[in-house]
Design a protein around this motif. Structure first.
Motif, PDB file in Angstrom:
ATOM      1  N   PHE A  30      35.157  39.099  31.314  1.00  0.00           N
ATOM      2  CA  PHE A  30      34.266  40.194  31.671  1.00  0.00           C
ATOM      3  C   PHE A  30      32.809  39.796  31.583  1.00  0.00           C
ATOM      4  CE2 PHE A  30      35.977  44.211  32.900  1.00  0.00           C
ATOM      5  CZ  PHE A  30      37.328  44.077  32.661  1.00  0.00           C
ATOM      6  N   ALA A  31      32.513  38.788  30.781  1.00  0.00           N
ATOM      7  CA  ALA A  31      31.137  38.293  30.732  1.00  0.00           C
ATOM      8  C   ALA A  31      30.767  37.643  32.055  1.00  0.00           C
ATOM      9  CB  ALA A  31      30.973  37.285  29.597  1.00  0.00           C
ATOM     10  N   LEU A  32      31.768  37.139  32.795  1.00  0.00           N
ATOM     11  CA  LEU A  32      31.545  36.570  34.119  1.00  0.00           C
ATOM     12  C   LEU A  32      31.724  37.599  35.222  1.00  0.00           C
ATOM     13  CD1 LEU A  32      33.481  33.185  33.890  1.00  0.00           C
ATOM     14  CD2 LEU A  32      31.028  33.476  34.124  1.00  0.00           C
ATOM     15  N   LEU A  33      32.354  38.694  34.877  1.00  0.00           N
ATOM     16  CA  LEU A  33      32.795  39.649  35.880  1.00  0.00           C
ATOM     17  C   LEU A  33      31.657  40.290  36.651  1.00  0.00           C
ATOM     18  CD1 LEU A  33      35.187  41.159  37.079  1.00  0.00           C
ATOM     19  CD2 LEU A  33      35.130  42.701  35.171  1.00  0.00           C
ATOM     20  N   ILE A  34      30.533  40.538  35.985  1.00  0.00           N
ATOM     21  CA  ILE A  34      29.356  41.225  36.520  1.00  0.00           C
ATOM     22  C   ILE A  34      29.725  42.430  37.396  1.00  0.00           C
ATOM     23  CG2 ILE A  34      27.915  39.187  36.384  1.00  0.00           C
ATOM     24  CD1 ILE A  34      27.978  39.045  39.430  1.00  0.00           C
ATOM     25  N   GLY A  35      30.573  43.248  36.845  1.00  0.00           N
ATOM     26  CA  GLY A  35      30.869  44.502  37.522  1.00  0.00           C
ATOM     27  C   GLY A  35      31.753  44.351  38.720  1.00  0.00           C
ATOM     28  N   LEU A  36      32.671  43.420  38.676  1.00  0.00           N
ATOM     29  CA  LEU A  36      33.403  43.032  39.855  1.00  0.00           C
ATOM     30  C   LEU A  36      34.756  43.687  39.906  1.00  0.00           C
ATOM     31  CD1 LEU A  36      33.332  41.046  42.240  1.00  0.00           C
ATOM     32  CD2 LEU A  36      34.345  39.359  40.746  1.00  0.00           C
ATOM     33  N   THR A  37      34.929  44.809  40.643  1.00  0.00           N
ATOM     34  CA  THR A  37      36.227  45.404  40.863  1.00  0.00           C
ATOM     35  C   THR A  37      36.317  45.848  42.310  1.00  0.00           C
ATOM     36  OG1 THR A  37      35.352  47.466  39.975  1.00  0.00           O
ATOM     37  CG2 THR A  37      36.699  46.132  38.523  1.00  0.00           C
ATOM     38  N   PHE A  38      37.548  45.843  42.837  1.00  0.00           N
ATOM     39  CA  PHE A  38      37.720  46.011  44.268  1.00  0.00           C
ATOM     40  C   PHE A  38      38.904  46.896  44.612  1.00  0.00           C
ATOM     41  CE2 PHE A  38      35.781  42.009  43.358  1.00  0.00           C
ATOM     42  CZ  PHE A  38      34.704  41.991  44.204  1.00  0.00           C
ATOM     43  N   PRO A  39      38.944  47.423  45.849  1.00  0.00           N
ATOM     44  CA  PRO A  39      40.015  48.287  46.277  1.00  0.00           C
ATOM     45  C   PRO A  39      41.207  47.513  46.783  1.00  0.00           C
ATOM     46  CG  PRO A  39      38.415  48.117  48.019  1.00  0.00           C
ATOM     47  CD  PRO A  39      37.880  47.312  46.856  1.00  0.00           C
ATOM     48  N   GLY A  40      42.298  48.219  46.967  1.00  0.00           N
ATOM     49  CA  GLY A  40      43.494  47.587  47.488  1.00  0.00           C
ATOM     50  C   GLY A  40      43.602  47.704  48.992  1.00  0.00           C
ATOM     51  N   LEU A  90      31.278  48.017  41.904  1.00  0.00           N
ATOM     52  CA  LEU A  90      32.100  48.708  40.922  1.00  0.00           C
ATOM     53  C   LEU A  90      33.056  49.671  41.603  1.00  0.00           C
ATOM     54  CD1 LEU A  90      29.364  49.456  38.263  1.00  0.00           C
ATOM     55  CD2 LEU A  90      31.306  47.952  37.966  1.00  0.00           C
ATOM     56  N   GLY A  91      34.170  49.150  42.060  1.00  0.00           N
ATOM     57  CA  GLY A  91      35.204  50.043  42.509  1.00  0.00           C
ATOM     58  C   GLY A  91      35.473  50.087  43.989  1.00  0.00           C
ATOM     59  N   ALA A  92      36.362  50.991  44.330  1.00  0.00           N
ATOM     60  CA  ALA A  92      36.927  51.026  45.661  1.00  0.00           C
ATOM     61  C   ALA A  92      36.033  51.691  46.691  1.00  0.00           C
ATOM     62  CB  ALA A  92      38.280  51.756  45.615  1.00  0.00           C
ATOM     63  N   ILE A 141      45.515  43.003  31.694  1.00  0.00           N
ATOM     64  CA  ILE A 141      44.494  42.944  30.653  1.00  0.00           C
ATOM     65  C   ILE A 141      43.127  43.304  31.230  1.00  0.00           C
ATOM     66  CG2 ILE A 141      43.218  41.381  29.137  1.00  0.00           C
ATOM     67  CD1 ILE A 141      45.859  39.891  28.679  1.00  0.00           C
ATOM     68  N   LEU A 142      42.784  42.718  32.378  1.00  0.00           N
ATOM     69  CA  LEU A 142      41.476  42.966  32.982  1.00  0.00           C
ATOM     70  C   LEU A 142      41.313  44.414  33.431  1.00  0.00           C
ATOM     71  CD1 LEU A 142      41.064  39.738  35.124  1.00  0.00           C
ATOM     72  CD2 LEU A 142      39.703  40.377  33.136  1.00  0.00           C
ATOM     73  N   LYS A 143      42.412  45.044  33.832  1.00  0.00           N
ATOM     74  CA  LYS A 143      42.336  46.399  34.360  1.00  0.00           C
ATOM     75  C   LYS A 143      42.456  47.471  33.284  1.00  0.00           C
ATOM     76  CE  LYS A 143      44.363  47.347  38.230  1.00  0.00           C
ATOM     77  NZ  LYS A 143      45.336  47.509  39.323  1.00  0.00           N
ATOM     78  N   SER A 144      42.686  47.058  32.053  1.00  0.00           N
ATOM     79  CA  SER A 144      42.779  48.024  30.969  1.00  0.00           C
ATOM     80  C   SER A 144      41.389  48.335  30.428  1.00  0.00           C
ATOM     81  CB  SER A 144      43.660  47.481  29.842  1.00  0.00           C
ATOM     82  OG  SER A 144      43.062  46.343  29.249  1.00  0.00           O
ATOM     83  N   THR A 145      41.280  49.438  29.709  1.00  0.00           N
ATOM     84  CA  THR A 145      39.997  49.818  29.123  1.00  0.00           C
ATOM     85  C   THR A 145      40.131  49.929  27.602  1.00  0.00           C
ATOM     86  OG1 THR A 145      40.557  52.141  29.576  1.00  0.00           O
ATOM     87  CG2 THR A 145      39.097  51.037  31.134  1.00  0.00           C
ATOM     88  N   LYS A 157      37.377  53.942  33.959  1.00  0.00           N
ATOM     89  CA  LYS A 157      38.837  53.887  33.888  1.00  0.00           C
ATOM     90  C   LYS A 157      39.455  54.074  35.271  1.00  0.00           C
ATOM     91  CE  LYS A 157      42.767  55.858  31.382  1.00  0.00           C
ATOM     92  NZ  LYS A 157      43.194  56.851  30.351  1.00  0.00           N
ATOM     93  N   ASP A 158      38.939  55.042  36.025  1.00  0.00           N
ATOM     94  CA  ASP A 158      39.443  55.277  37.385  1.00  0.00           C
ATOM     95  C   ASP A 158      39.174  54.082  38.286  1.00  0.00           C
ATOM     96  OD1 ASP A 158      40.322  57.769  36.653  1.00  0.00           O
ATOM     97  OD2 ASP A 158      38.596  58.844  37.491  1.00  0.00           O
ATOM     98  N   ILE A 159      37.986  53.494  38.148  1.00  0.00           N
ATOM     99  CA  ILE A 159      37.603  52.347  38.965  1.00  0.00           C
ATOM    100  C   ILE A 159      38.537  51.166  38.711  1.00  0.00           C
ATOM    101  CG2 ILE A 159      35.844  50.547  39.158  1.00  0.00           C
ATOM    102  CD1 ILE A 159      33.762  52.795  38.980  1.00  0.00           C
ATOM    103  N   LEU A 160      38.750  50.850  37.444  1.00  0.00           N
ATOM    104  CA  LEU A 160      39.614  49.719  37.105  1.00  0.00           C
ATOM    105  C   LEU A 160      41.051  49.974  37.543  1.00  0.00           C
ATOM    106  CD1 LEU A 160      38.258  48.738  33.572  1.00  0.00           C
ATOM    107  CD2 LEU A 160      37.864  47.586  35.759  1.00  0.00           C
ATOM    108  N   HIS A 161      41.482  51.229  37.490  1.00  0.00           N
ATOM    109  CA  HIS A 161      42.838  51.568  37.942  1.00  0.00           C
ATOM    110  C   HIS A 161      43.010  51.267  39.420  1.00  0.00           C
ATOM    111  CE1 HIS A 161      45.946  54.338  39.546  1.00  0.00           C
ATOM    112  NE2 HIS A 161      46.582  54.029  38.425  1.00  0.00           N
TER     113      HIS A 161
END
Length: 249
Positions: A10-20, A43-45, A148-152, A172-176
């Motif tokens: 997560f220190a490398l993640l820099i807010g990196l989450t994506f949609p399916g 941050l997110g989908a 692990i990465l998607k948990s809060t 939480k919704d974003i990571l889900h």
């Protein structure tokens, strides 16, 4: 081990989450009298993290949708494919949040926006040792990596600056909604992203309490005192004021 792994990644993640879901190329329709401003989320989908921003009616706002990466695709090549969602035949500006700022920086080598505004991001690569890059790649092969990465938990909330029930629920919704394969691809690419030069016409907004991208690693144009990585949502009024002023320039 899993706790250390999650913290390091997560220190490398820099807010990196994506949609399916994969977005398709789209024709951009807008008021020709207004400046097009393209927002690229990190941050997110979708555009949820920009939901509280209040922009002047001078701008025609568009939100770039993430698409699935090709096999072994670089960030630069991926950024080039996102351009299909934009109208580059008239002046436009980019606003990149977190990983979206990384993508916007790579886009600048292909297209020429009037201005790029980065929020909680970095215009150049953050040095990561070869050994650490190898460790990240090895750990991401684990079948436990994505869950692990998607948990809060407290560590994740702290890194993202989610310090209120509303921010925790949003994160939480974003990571889900994160696509696991996309996340792994992006983490690998970010760990080796070595861009050396800043794009032209860039304006960088950063929080002094950002835990994902510590302010000591970047040199922003304006600092938001006490703000964390989710300041675009948590300090939306302040960020809106800065955006409206800067976009008019």
């Amino acid at each position: 081990m899993f706790s250390n792994f999650r913290t390091s990644v997560f220190a490398l993640l820099i807010g990196l989450t994506f949609p399916g879901n994969q977005a398709t190329a789209q024709n951009v329709s807008s008021d020709s009298s207004k400046m097009n401003v393209y927002f690229i989320s990190g941050l997110g989908a979708d555009k949820r993290v920009f939901a509280k921003l209040k922009l002047d009616d001078h701008f025609s706002v568009h939100h770039i949708e993430w698409i699935k990466p090709e096999k072994k695709e670089t960030i630069k090549h991926y950024a080039g494919r996102l351009i299909a969602q934009m109208d580059t035949t008239k002046p436009f500006q980019l606003v990149g949040l977190s990983f979206g700022g990384v993508v916007a920086s790579e886009m600048s080598d292909i297209i020429h926006p009037e201005q790029i505004i980065l929020i909680s991001s970095t215009p150049t690569g953050i040095p990561v040792s070869k050994g650490y890059q190898g460790l990240i790649k090895f750990l991401l092969l684990s079948p436990f990596a994505a869950p692990i990465l998607k948990s809060t938990n407290k560590i994740v909330y702290r890194y993202f600056g989610a310090n209120t029930p509303e921010l925790k629920s949003l994160l939480k919704d974003i990571l889900h909604d994160t696509d696991s394969k996309f996340l792994k691809w992006a983490l690998k690419r970010m760990s080796s992203w070595d861009r050396k030069t800043k794009p032209e016409n860039i304006y960088h907004i950063h929080g002094t309490n950002d835990q994902l991208i510590p302010i000591k690693l970047v040199n922003p144009d304006i600092k938001i005192e006490g703000a964390g990585h989710l300041m675009v949502y948590a300090q939306a009024d302040q960020i809106s004021e800065i955006l409206n002023r800067q976009l008019k320039r």
